[in-house]
Design a protein around this motif. Sequence first.
Motif, PDB file in Angstrom:
ATOM      1  N   LEU A  40      44.953  -6.921  39.085  1.00  0.00           N
ATOM      2  CA  LEU A  40      45.260  -8.183  39.760  1.00  0.00           C
ATOM      3  C   LEU A  40      46.755  -8.440  39.868  1.00  0.00           C
ATOM      4  O   LEU A  40      47.533  -8.074  38.988  1.00  0.00           O
ATOM      5  CB  LEU A  40      44.636  -9.359  39.004  1.00  0.00           C
ATOM      6  CG  LEU A  40      43.136  -9.305  38.721  1.00  0.00           C
ATOM      7  CD1 LEU A  40      42.691 -10.624  38.102  1.00  0.00           C
ATOM      8  CD2 LEU A  40      42.332  -9.025  39.982  1.00  0.00           C
ATOM      9  N   SER A  41      47.109  -9.142  40.950  1.00  0.00           N
ATOM     10  CA  SER A  41      48.453  -9.703  41.093  1.00  0.00           C
ATOM     11  C   SER A  41      48.436 -11.119  40.534  1.00  0.00           C
ATOM     12  O   SER A  41      47.369 -11.649  40.195  1.00  0.00           O
ATOM     13  CB  SER A  41      48.828  -9.808  42.571  1.00  0.00           C
ATOM     14  OG  SER A  41      49.031  -8.548  43.130  1.00  0.00           O
ATOM     15  N   ALA A  42      49.602 -11.737  40.507  1.00  0.00           N
ATOM     16  CA  ALA A  42      49.689 -13.140  40.103  1.00  0.00           C
ATOM     17  C   ALA A  42      49.086 -14.011  41.205  1.00  0.00           C
ATOM     18  O   ALA A  42      49.069 -13.624  42.379  1.00  0.00           O
ATOM     19  CB  ALA A  42      51.147 -13.501  39.868  1.00  0.00           C
ATOM     20  N   MET A  43      48.590 -15.184  40.827  1.00  0.00           N
ATOM     21  CA  MET A  43      47.936 -16.071  41.793  1.00  0.00           C
ATOM     22  C   MET A  43      48.910 -16.556  42.866  1.00  0.00           C
ATOM     23  O   MET A  43      49.988 -17.073  42.543  1.00  0.00           O
ATOM     24  CB  MET A  43      47.380 -17.300  41.074  1.00  0.00           C
ATOM     25  CG  MET A  43      46.241 -16.994  40.117  1.00  0.00           C
ATOM     26  SD  MET A  43      45.808 -18.438  39.116  1.00  0.00           S
ATOM     27  CE  MET A  43      45.082 -19.530  40.346  1.00  0.00           C
ATOM     28  N   ARG A 150      58.816  -5.818  43.080  1.00  0.00           N
ATOM     29  CA  ARG A 150      57.931  -6.740  43.787  1.00  0.00           C
ATOM     30  C   ARG A 150      56.857  -5.962  44.556  1.00  0.00           C
ATOM     31  O   ARG A 150      57.139  -4.947  45.179  1.00  0.00           O
ATOM     32  CB  ARG A 150      58.733  -7.638  44.741  1.00  0.00           C
ATOM     33  CG  ARG A 150      59.690  -8.604  44.040  1.00  0.00           C
ATOM     34  CD  ARG A 150      58.996  -9.560  43.084  1.00  0.00           C
ATOM     35  NE  ARG A 150      57.886 -10.322  43.649  1.00  0.00           N
ATOM     36  CZ  ARG A 150      58.005 -11.508  44.244  1.00  0.00           C
ATOM     37  NH1 ARG A 150      59.197 -12.066  44.336  1.00  0.00           N
ATOM     38  NH2 ARG A 150      56.965 -12.135  44.715  1.00  0.00           N
ATOM     39  N   GLY A 151      55.667  -6.463  44.493  1.00  0.00           N
ATOM     40  CA  GLY A 151      54.548  -5.781  45.160  1.00  0.00           C
ATOM     41  C   GLY A 151      53.974  -4.631  44.337  1.00  0.00           C
ATOM     42  O   GLY A 151      53.107  -3.891  44.800  1.00  0.00           O
ATOM     43  N   GLY A 152      54.428  -4.497  43.097  1.00  0.00           N
ATOM     44  CA  GLY A 152      54.100  -3.317  42.302  1.00  0.00           C
ATOM     45  C   GLY A 152      52.663  -3.209  41.811  1.00  0.00           C
ATOM     46  O   GLY A 152      52.281  -2.165  41.268  1.00  0.00           O
TER      47      GLY A 152
END
Length: 412
Positions: A40-43, A150-152
């Motif tokens: 998951l990414s951050a919300m 970023r986007g990792g």
Amino acid sequence: MSIIVQKFGGTSVADAEKIGRAARRAIRTKLKGHQVVMVLSAMGKTTDQLVALANELNSSPPQREMDMLLTTGEQVSISLMAMALAAAGHEAISFTGGQVGLVTDAVHAKARIQSIDAQRIHSQLDAGKIVIVAGFQGITDEGAITTLGRGGSDTTAVALAAVLKAAECEIYTDVDGVYTTDPRIEPRARKMDYISYDEMLELASLGAGVMHSRSIEFGKKYNVPIHVRSSLTDTKGTLIVAETPGMEQIVVRGVTLKRDLARVELVGVPNEPGLAARIFARIAEHNIVVDDIIQNVYGHGREANIGFTTTLSDVKEACVICQQLCKEIGIQDVETDENVAKISIVGIGMKTHTGVASRMFKALGEAMINIQNISTSEIVIGCLIDKKDGEQAVKLLHEAFELDKSPENNGD
Ligand code: ASP
Ligand code: MG
């Protein structure tokens, strides 16, 4: 039992309802008989908000602390996801990057993955759990928390899929696949059914926002099938796969515009062997990624101008480094230009077709768009242009290479 890695981007876990939707997707996949790992990414815009908050207190925050801060975003989403799955009656467990042994180098804010301990995940999967891993983060040998840039989270997902030997890595996002160009610029952009790793790698590093480019490098190296698709629908998205001979029949697959670029120009560099090496070694020491390098020699070969492009976020630091070099080496001046963009066309078919470059230059020339620099590789032609011409150039090239039309015999 095959493993499926499902990565959900920030927009796909932006609120409780969306987290619930993603949870149901993972459950469906598990009920079909797969083992499921979620990354998951951050919300929503959490990471951006944390960056803004940090900048309110410090305009150049220590990068170690920045990583410490930003990784909290993913911890929020993974724990909530585990709770959502538990509420639906499914066993799940969340892990930070450090907890799954995702070890990186110590370059804060753009760390590279060195190893992943797959055993921890396998044992939880074998115990019947859905495993949820925080994207974008890792840990150094010394135990410092790092981020992959970023986007990792994409890179976390594909790297996990590689070490777990997953059958597929699904990337759930707010678009339904990879397009021939950015549909916000050119509404006639078309979703592709397939694209090769090499083409996708170029599109991603040239500014097509869909995926973190390092994730594609992993995909290619370990041959992980990547499926970019929408978290809102069940329709098939775009498969990123190894190249097949049929793919070469399409000359150009996509057009991209890279806007977050700036050019740094070292004016009046003595034209001596070894100086370019010295300049770029210094820039590399500061982990500044250089895009294209442009050198012009003049004054009967005595002097040169050496220019390079880099990202907007690195240009200030690059300029400071170059000013120091000016003093040390006797370079006349350093200039920067933040009003540049790079328009590129990408396609593995270029390897076997001729006349592609001239078609591109003709389309730009007829619209009076000035080309400041040209760079080419086997499957890309890129032109540095004025930022203000960027969107028009995208439309012109999309049209010139008829990318709105569905190509035949290409497996699409
Ligand atoms: N949350 C991080 C970011 O916004 C990582 C990611 O979304 O992939 O960049
Ligand atoms: Mg993303």
